[in-house]
Design an enzyme around this catalytic site. Structure first.
Site, PDB file in Angstrom:
ATOM      1  N   LYS A 224     100.691 -74.699  65.279  1.00 41.47           N
ATOM      2  CA  LYS A 224      99.982 -74.220  64.083  1.00 41.47           C
ATOM      3  C   LYS A 224     100.220 -75.139  62.894  1.00 41.47           C
ATOM      4  O   LYS A 224     101.114 -75.983  62.896  1.00 41.47           O
ATOM      5  CB  LYS A 224     100.409 -72.778  63.771  1.00 41.47           C
ATOM      6  CG  LYS A 224      99.774 -71.796  64.753  1.00 41.47           C
ATOM      7  CD  LYS A 224     100.057 -70.358  64.425  1.00 41.47           C
ATOM      8  CE  LYS A 224      99.329 -69.465  65.443  1.00 41.47           C
ATOM      9  NZ  LYS A 224      99.726 -68.072  65.358  1.00 41.47           N
ATOM     10  N   ARG A 258     104.789 -67.060  72.176  1.00 40.62           N
ATOM     11  CA  ARG A 258     103.411 -67.394  72.592  1.00 40.62           C
ATOM     12  C   ARG A 258     103.209 -68.887  72.370  1.00 40.62           C
ATOM     13  O   ARG A 258     103.194 -69.345  71.234  1.00 40.62           O
ATOM     14  CB  ARG A 258     102.420 -66.569  71.772  1.00 40.62           C
ATOM     15  CG  ARG A 258     100.965 -66.771  72.147  1.00 40.62           C
ATOM     16  CD  ARG A 258     100.061 -65.906  71.256  1.00 40.62           C
ATOM     17  NE  ARG A 258      98.662 -66.053  71.624  1.00 40.62           N
ATOM     18  CZ  ARG A 258      97.870 -67.041  71.204  1.00 40.62           C
ATOM     19  NH1 ARG A 258      98.328 -67.975  70.398  1.00 40.62           N
ATOM     20  NH2 ARG A 258      96.605 -67.099  71.603  1.00 40.62           N
TER      21      ARG A 258
HETATM   22  N1  HH2 Z   1      97.699 -66.867  67.338  1.00 41.41           N
HETATM   23  C1  HH2 Z   1      96.463 -67.258  67.714  1.00 41.41           C
HETATM   24  C2  HH2 Z   1      95.679 -66.419  68.502  1.00 41.41           C
HETATM   25  N2  HH2 Z   1      96.123 -65.215  68.908  1.00 41.41           N
HETATM   26  N3  HH2 Z   1      97.834 -63.589  68.989  1.00 41.41           N
HETATM   27  C3  HH2 Z   1      99.066 -63.175  68.623  1.00 41.41           C
HETATM   28  N4  HH2 Z   1      99.536 -61.981  69.036  1.00 41.41           N
HETATM   29  N5  HH2 Z   1      99.879 -63.954  67.840  1.00 41.41           N
HETATM   30  C4  HH2 Z   1      99.486 -65.169  67.382  1.00 41.41           C
HETATM   31  O1  HH2 Z   1     100.280 -65.826  66.649  1.00 41.41           O
HETATM   32  C5  HH2 Z   1      98.181 -65.640  67.750  1.00 41.41           C
HETATM   33  C6  HH2 Z   1      97.371 -64.806  68.560  1.00 41.41           C
HETATM   34  C7  HH2 Z   1      95.949 -68.601  67.321  1.00 41.41           C
HETATM   35  O2  HH2 Z   1      96.295 -69.572  68.254  1.00 41.41           O
HETATM   36  P1  HH2 Z   1      95.331 -70.126  69.444  1.00 41.41           P
HETATM   37  O3  HH2 Z   1      95.038 -69.068  70.434  1.00 41.41           O
HETATM   38  O4  HH2 Z   1      95.964 -71.322  70.019  1.00 41.41           O
HETATM   39  O5  HH2 Z   1      94.030 -70.628  68.700  1.00 41.41           O
HETATM   40  P2  HH2 Z   1      92.559 -70.031  68.584  1.00 41.41           P
HETATM   41  O6  HH2 Z   1      92.656 -68.676  67.982  1.00 41.41           O
HETATM   42  O7  HH2 Z   1      91.847 -71.037  67.712  1.00 41.41           O
HETATM   43  O8  HH2 Z   1      92.000 -69.941  69.972  1.00 41.41           O
END
Ligand code: HH2
Length: 283
Positions: A224, A258
């Site tokens: 992030k 995660r």
């Molecule tokens: N962060 C993202 C998405 N979902 N869910 C939880 N519970 N906690 C988090 O910190 C979290 C989440 C964002 O990361 P990512 O899935 O890599 O990116 P994107 O939302 O652009 O797919």
């Protein structure tokens, strides 16, 4: 605090930090958008993360990155349901990263074990889905504002730890009031969701205060912007910073990490745990 977390077909022991591997079947996720956009590529990536030691897989069909375009229900289901189908017999709990009650329900019907809601089950229909599937695990995440706009205005808190903690505790109470068992609930401060870099590091540093709510915590810092902010690295060079953040969360009692980079996180956790096992000065 319960030392087990109920996640659909599984009862997860929380005696060590668990690794949740991220599978984004999206063209536009912030760090891996487009890399695993086809079903075959996503399935292969998931198998790789399992081989690397993922304890849980988190499947997402819509990017939550600020500015990402919304995805229709149909598209999101077309992305994640075949993935659940293809992964459900691999002996790993499957979490579905969606805030849409219809997608949640379809995913549970297809065999998902956990719901990961970035809106923290603020939608009554999402609570109803959660309550009607009596074994699924639930992750309620804190977010200030809306994914598409949450970073456009500077987020403001009086006391970020106190406010996030109170909000999360209220979400847990709402779930329990709807009949959800306590051992199915996990809370997440939502790093990067309507928070400045200072807010993110304050929450990470003071994780033990969030643990005082009495529920296991999930922490997601992987790749992030909070990592880029202190390392100066672009998103594809944030491995070392992300592993450091995962360890910082683990040492402060996070139950689930995660992450995108499962193998590196697993190695770091093993070294940390082995070191801890030789620390006999306390006994
Ligand atoms: N962060 C993202 C998405 N979902 N869910 C939880 N519970 N906690 C988090 O910190 C979290 C989440 C964002 O990361 P990512 O899935 O890599 O990116 P994107 O939302 O652009 O797919």
């Amino acid at each position: 605090m319960s030392d087990h977390f109920l996640a659909g077909r599984y009862e997860l022991e929380l005696n060590r930090p668990l690794i949740m591997g991220i599978i984004n079947i999206t063209p536009d996720s912030f760090s891996d958008g487009g890399q695993h956009a086809s079903l075959d590529a996503a399935l292969a990536h998931a198998r790789q993360l399992i081989a690397e030691g993922a304890d849980i897989l988190d499947l997402g069909g819509e990017s939550t990155r600020p500015g990402a375009p919304p995805v229709t229900l149909e598209t999101e289901c077309q992305r994640v349901l075949p993935l659940i189908e293809g992964l459900r017999n691999l002996n790993v709990p499957l979490s579905i990263d969606s805030y849409k009650p219809e997608v949640m329900r379809a995913a549970l019907d297809a065999g998902a074990d956990m719901l990961n809601d970035i809106r923290g089950f603020t939608d009554a229909a999402a609570i109803a889905v959660a309550a009607s599937h009596v074994r699924c695990g639930l992750i309620a995440m804190h977010m200030l504002g809306e994914p598409r706009t949450m970073q456009t205005a500077e987020p403001v808190y009086g006391d970020v730890v106190g406010e996030v903690s109170a909000w999360l505790a209220a979400r847990a109470r709402a779930l329990e009031a709807a009949g959800v068992e306590r051992r199915r609930i996990m809370l997440d401060p939502g790093l990067g969701f309507g928070k400045t870099v200072t807010h993110n590091y304050t929450l990470l540093a003071r994780l033990p205060e969030l643990r005082a709510c009495g529920y296991p915590l999930l922490v997601g810092a992987s790749r992030k912007s909070m990592i880029g902010a202190v390392t100066g690295q672009p998103v594809d060079h944030r491995l070392a910073g992300s592993v450091a953040a995962a360890l910082a969360a683990a040492t402060r009692g996070a139950a689930v990490l995660r992450v995108h980079d499962v193998a590196a996180t697993r190695d770091a956790l093993r070294v940390w745990q082995t070191t801890a096992s030789f620390n006999t000065s306390a006994s």
